[in-house]
Design a protein around this motif. Structure first.
Motif, PDB file in Angstrom:
ATOM      1  N   ARG A  16       0.076  62.202  50.031  1.00 39.03           N
ATOM      2  CA  ARG A  16       1.472  62.540  50.321  1.00 39.03           C
ATOM      3  C   ARG A  16       2.336  61.297  50.297  1.00 39.03           C
ATOM      4  NH1 ARG A  16       0.609  67.225  54.530  1.00 39.03           N
ATOM      5  NH2 ARG A  16      -0.010  68.825  53.046  1.00 39.03           N
ATOM      6  N   ILE A  17       3.634  61.505  50.314  1.00 37.67           N
ATOM      7  CA  ILE A  17       4.578  60.403  50.146  1.00 37.67           C
ATOM      8  C   ILE A  17       4.436  59.342  51.244  1.00 37.67           C
ATOM      9  CG2 ILE A  17       6.490  61.541  51.332  1.00 37.67           C
ATOM     10  CD1 ILE A  17       8.305  60.278  49.071  1.00 37.67           C
ATOM     11  N   GLY A  18       4.216  59.764  52.475  1.00 39.75           N
ATOM     12  CA  GLY A  18       4.040  58.812  53.568  1.00 39.75           C
ATOM     13  C   GLY A  18       2.796  57.958  53.390  1.00 39.75           C
TER      14      GLY A  18
ATOM     15  N   ARG B 101       2.765  53.872  52.865  1.00 43.34           N
ATOM     16  CA  ARG B 101       1.957  52.952  53.685  1.00 43.34           C
ATOM     17  C   ARG B 101       1.005  52.134  52.805  1.00 43.34           C
ATOM     18  NH1 ARG B 101       2.294  57.256  56.974  1.00 43.34           N
ATOM     19  NH2 ARG B 101       0.340  58.193  56.294  1.00 43.34           N
ATOM     20  N   GLU B 102       0.419  52.776  51.836  1.00 38.22           N
ATOM     21  CA  GLU B 102      -0.552  52.112  50.955  1.00 38.22           C
ATOM     22  C   GLU B 102       0.067  50.943  50.202  1.00 38.22           C
ATOM     23  OE1 GLU B 102      -4.320  51.643  49.105  1.00 38.22           O
ATOM     24  OE2 GLU B 102      -3.819  53.114  50.642  1.00 38.22           O
ATOM     25  N   VAL B 103       1.302  51.115  49.714  1.00 43.79           N
ATOM     26  CA  VAL B 103       1.932  50.088  48.883  1.00 43.79           C
ATOM     27  C   VAL B 103       2.984  49.268  49.631  1.00 43.79           C
ATOM     28  CG1 VAL B 103       1.463  51.259  46.704  1.00 43.79           C
ATOM     29  CG2 VAL B 103       3.579  51.732  47.909  1.00 43.79           C
TER      30      VAL B 103
ATOM     31  N   SER C 209       9.225  51.948  51.342  1.00 40.62           N
ATOM     32  CA  SER C 209       9.747  53.087  52.096  1.00 40.62           C
ATOM     33  C   SER C 209       9.600  54.381  51.294  1.00 40.62           C
ATOM     34  CB  SER C 209      11.224  52.860  52.431  1.00 40.62           C
ATOM     35  OG  SER C 209      12.001  52.883  51.246  1.00 40.62           O
ATOM     36  N   THR C 210       9.595  55.477  52.009  1.00 36.32           N
ATOM     37  CA  THR C 210       9.564  56.774  51.331  1.00 36.32           C
ATOM     38  C   THR C 210      10.853  56.982  50.538  1.00 36.32           C
ATOM     39  OG1 THR C 210      10.391  57.860  53.333  1.00 36.32           O
ATOM     40  CG2 THR C 210       8.007  57.850  53.003  1.00 36.32           C
ATOM     41  N   ARG C 211      11.932  56.393  51.032  1.00 34.87           N
ATOM     42  CA  ARG C 211      13.210  56.492  50.315  1.00 34.87           C
ATOM     43  C   ARG C 211      13.097  55.837  48.940  1.00 34.87           C
ATOM     44  NH1 ARG C 211      18.978  53.878  51.978  1.00 34.87           N
ATOM     45  NH2 ARG C 211      20.229  55.146  50.582  1.00 34.87           N
TER      46      ARG C 211
ATOM     47  N   ARG D  92       5.345  66.841  48.406  1.00 34.55           N
ATOM     48  CA  ARG D  92       5.039  65.996  47.243  1.00 34.55           C
ATOM     49  C   ARG D  92       3.584  65.557  47.345  1.00 34.55           C
ATOM     50  NH1 ARG D  92      10.345  64.368  48.244  1.00 34.55           N
ATOM     51  NH2 ARG D  92      11.629  64.139  46.384  1.00 34.55           N
ATOM     52  N   GLU D  93       2.905  65.591  46.219  1.00 32.74           N
ATOM     53  CA  GLU D  93       1.518  65.143  46.160  1.00 32.74           C
ATOM     54  C   GLU D  93       1.414  64.124  45.026  1.00 32.74           C
ATOM     55  OE1 GLU D  93      -2.223  65.110  47.761  1.00 32.74           O
ATOM     56  OE2 GLU D  93      -0.659  66.463  48.433  1.00 32.74           O
ATOM     57  N   PHE D  94       1.021  62.896  45.360  1.00 36.22           N
ATOM     58  CA  PHE D  94       0.933  61.827  44.381  1.00 36.22           C
ATOM     59  C   PHE D  94      -0.517  61.568  44.004  1.00 36.22           C
ATOM     60  CE2 PHE D  94       4.985  61.079  46.443  1.00 36.22           C
ATOM     61  CZ  PHE D  94       5.814  60.781  45.379  1.00 36.22           C
ATOM     62  N   ASP D  95      -0.728  61.365  42.739  1.00 32.83           N
ATOM     63  CA  ASP D  95      -2.038  60.987  42.215  1.00 32.83           C
ATOM     64  C   ASP D  95      -2.343  59.562  42.673  1.00 32.83           C
ATOM     65  OD1 ASP D  95      -3.550  59.576  39.811  1.00 32.83           O
ATOM     66  OD2 ASP D  95      -4.032  61.715  39.758  1.00 32.83           O
ATOM     67  N   GLY D  96      -3.605  59.244  42.844  1.00 38.51           N
ATOM     68  CA  GLY D  96      -4.000  57.905  43.256  1.00 38.51           C
ATOM     69  C   GLY D  96      -3.548  56.816  42.305  1.00 38.51           C
ATOM     70  N   ALA D  97      -3.345  57.158  41.027  1.00 35.34           N
ATOM     71  CA  ALA D  97      -2.893  56.174  40.038  1.00 35.34           C
ATOM     72  C   ALA D  97      -1.477  55.691  40.332  1.00 35.34           C
ATOM     73  CB  ALA D  97      -2.958  56.778  38.633  1.00 35.34           C
ATOM     74  N   MET D  98      -0.735  56.433  41.133  1.00 36.27           N
ATOM     75  CA  MET D  98       0.635  56.028  41.445  1.00 36.27           C
ATOM     76  C   MET D  98       0.661  54.771  42.310  1.00 36.27           C
ATOM     77  SD  MET D  98       2.837  57.854  39.857  1.00 36.27           S
ATOM     78  CE  MET D  98       1.737  58.145  38.479  1.00 36.27           C
TER      79      MET D  98
END
Length: 114
Positions: free
Chosen positions: A2-4, A8-10, A13-15, A36-42
C-alpha cells in the motif's frame, strides 16, 4: 504494498507518491476496497525518481527518461543518451555559474578581512 508502506520503504511522503502517480511516473492497481496497491518494483523506481529529482531534473524530463531506462539496451532509441547529455550540459553550466558566484564571495570576504 500500500501507499503508506511504499512511502516508509523509500522515505518519501504519500503526497509525493500520489503526485508521481498523477504524472505517470509510477503505477498502482486498486484493490476491491479501492486502496492503491503498488508492485514491489515501484520501490526501485521511486528511488530512481528521487535521485533524478535531486540531480535537478523536472518531473517532465524524468517521465521521458524512465521508459528509456526500463527498455532493454537493444530497444533503446538514443533518446536517453540525448536527454542525459542535455542535463549534463545544463548542470555544468549551473556549476560554472555557482563557481563564479563563489569566487566573488571569496574575494569579498578577503576584502572585508583586510
Amino acid at each position: 504494498m500500500r501507499i503508506g508502506e511504499l512511502a516508509r520503504e523509500v522515505g518519501v511522503s504519500t503526497r509525493s507518491l500520489r503526485y508521481y502517480e498523477e504524472q505517470g511516473l509510477i503505477r498502482s492497481s486498486r484493490t476491491p476496497g479501492g486502496w492503491r496497491e503498488f508492485d514491489g518494483a515501484m520501490v526501485e523506481r521511486v528511488v530512481m525518481i528521487q535521485h533524478l529529482l535531486a540531480a535537478g531534473l523536472s518531473s517532465t524530463t524524468i517521465g521521458e527518461l524512465l521508459p528509456c531506462l526500463e527498455a532493454p539496451p537493444e530497444e533503446r532509441t538514443g533518446v536517453l543518451e540525448v536527454l542525459l547529455a542535455q542535463e549534463v550540459q545544463r548542470l555544468e553550466a549551473k556549476r560554472r555559474e555557482l563557481d563564479r558566484e563563489l569566487d566573488v564571495l571569496r574575494a569579498l570576504r578577503q576584502d572585508v578581512s583586510v
